[in-house]
Enzyme design. Structure first.
Site, PDB file in Angstrom:
ATOM      1  CG  HIS A  69       3.970   4.353   8.584  1.00 18.12           C
ATOM      2  ND1 HIS A  69       4.061   5.139   7.446  1.00 18.12           N
ATOM      3  CD2 HIS A  69       3.546   3.137   8.156  1.00 18.12           C
ATOM      4  CE1 HIS A  69       3.702   4.423   6.391  1.00 18.12           C
ATOM      5  NE2 HIS A  69       3.380   3.207   6.791  1.00 18.12           N
ATOM      6  NE  ARG A  87      -1.616  -2.303   2.834  1.00 13.55           N
ATOM      7  CZ  ARG A  87      -1.812  -3.588   2.528  1.00 13.55           C
ATOM      8  NH1 ARG A  87      -2.905  -3.960   1.950  1.00 13.55           N
ATOM      9  NH2 ARG A  87      -0.897  -4.491   2.812  1.00 13.55           N
TER      10      ARG A  87
HETATM   11  C1  NCD Z   1       2.051  -0.846   8.264  1.00 12.27           C
HETATM   12  C2  NCD Z   1       3.556  -0.648   8.377  1.00 12.27           C
HETATM   13  O1  NCD Z   1       4.291  -0.909   7.429  1.00 12.27           O
HETATM   14  O2  NCD Z   1       3.943  -0.190   9.445  1.00 12.27           O
HETATM   15  N1  NCD Z   1       1.640  -1.087   6.954  1.00 12.27           N
HETATM   16  C3  NCD Z   1       1.350   0.010   6.163  1.00 12.27           C
HETATM   17  O3  NCD Z   1       2.186   0.830   5.901  1.00 12.27           O
HETATM   18  N2  NCD Z   1       0.093   0.147   5.737  1.00 12.27           N
HETATM   19  C4  NCD Z   1       1.508  -1.814   9.235  1.00 12.27           C
HETATM   20  C5  NCD Z   1       2.092  -3.185   9.323  1.00 12.27           C
HETATM   21  O4  NCD Z   1       2.961  -3.577   8.538  1.00 12.27           O
HETATM   22  O5  NCD Z   1       1.634  -3.919  10.208  1.00 12.27           O
END
Ligand code: NCD
Length: 307
Positions: free
Chosen positions: A136, A58
């Site tokens: 993030h 994503r």
């Molecule tokens: C998350 C991440 O990479 O921290 N995924 C994301 O970016 N949508 C959550 C995860 O990997 O559990």
């Protein structure tokens, strides 16, 4: 468009409400434009480099889609681990190289602080797409955008973060971002995976009410928004500890206290077992809509930082 106050997007707590409002407002405009099929070219001639040293579907694809939707172009190393880093190149040198090829860099890296280190190495804007168990921030902005779209507001809500609060960077960032608003938190985690004390302490010091529980049912009953997370297998040193905890929380329709219809259920995805597929047709199951919201939010961020 007036730029953000920082060259980079590294942590959720770099944002105050005014800047968040500008980002969400821009995202709303882009989403409306996409809805009517408008073709945009604000970033024509610009190049985005995506450098991913950890797996992603994503985040990388929505950043790339966002750049393309703005008329820009993309160069990408999806498996940066198997690129020059595998030959021993430092992150600093990789970034000094890529700055010669691109106008903006999106980086995902397993080390906490890697994005900040990259940002110091270059004048090109760096967007943190996840630094280990750290932060993030672009995910948190799309999470906030989703909460506002689904619930019509953020102030006054009780928000439960559930699962691996120790290692999950999305919940670290989201807690920091939501601290700008009048929210109450319920942190639901097995004892071994509690939200780090440093974050809990910082939020409480800023006046936010936080209740910690080990019970998912307790959290479901208390909240307006339930944010589920994956147990972060890649952060465990001991595989048996992961096995012990991996199914700690499983949200399903047939649990003793099934989620009310008015609740918004979110998950940054990918999910493993923590949300049964029978929840997908719950009217509040927002996780796939949440993933789609990544495009307008990342369009807004790219437009606001790219030079
Ligand atoms: C998350 C991440 O990479 O921290 N995924 C994301 O970016 N949508 C959550 C995860 O990997 O559990």
């Amino acid at each position: 468009m007036q730029r953000l106050s920082s060259k980079d997007v590294l942590r959720a707590d770099q944002f105050g409400v005014n800047e968040i409002d500008r980002i969400l407002e821009a995202a709303r405009r882009y989403e409306a434009a996409l809805d009517v099929g408008e073709v945009l070219d604000e970033l024509r001639g610009k190049i985005l480099a995506t450098l991913f040293f950890e797996p992603s579907t994503r985040t990388r694809l929505s950043f790339e889609a966002a750049m393309l939707r703005l008329g820009g172009r993309v160069i990408s190393v999806a498996e940066a681990k198997s690129s020059s880093a595998a030959k021993g190149e430092s992150l600093h040198d990789t970034i000094k190289t890529v700055e010669g090829y691109a106008d903006v860099i999106v980086l995902r890296h397993p080390r906490i602080g890697a994005a900040a280190e990259a940002a110091r190495a270059t004048d090109v804007p760096v967007l943190n797409a996840g630094d280990g168990a750290g932060q993030h921030p672009t995910q948190s902005l799309l999470d906030l955008y989703t909460i506002v779209k689904e619930q019509g507001k953020v102030d006054g809500l009780t928000i439960a973060l559930a699962g691996d609060l120790k290692n999950g960077r999305t919940v670290h960032s989201l807690a920091d971002l939501l601290a700008n608003y009048d929210v109450e938190f319920v942190f639901a985690a097995p004892d071994a995976l509690r939200m780090p004390n440093e974050i809990v302490g910082r939020l409480r010091a800023s006046g936010i009410s936080i209740r910690e529980t080990e019970s998912l049912i307790d959290a479901i009953q208390a909240c307006d928004v339930l944010y589920m997370t994956r147990i972060q297998r890649e952060r465990f040193d001991d595989p048996s500890e992961y096995e012990r905890l991996k199914d700690a929380y499983v949200l399903s329709r047939d649990m003793p206290s099934a989620p009310r219809e008015s609740i918004t259920i979110m998950h940054p995805l990918p999910r493993v077992n923590e949300i049964a597929t029978d929840v997908d047709d719950h009217s509040g199951a927002a996780y796939f809509r949440q993933a789609a919201n990544g495009v307008p939010i990342r369009m807004a961020l790219l437009a606001l930082v790219t030079r």
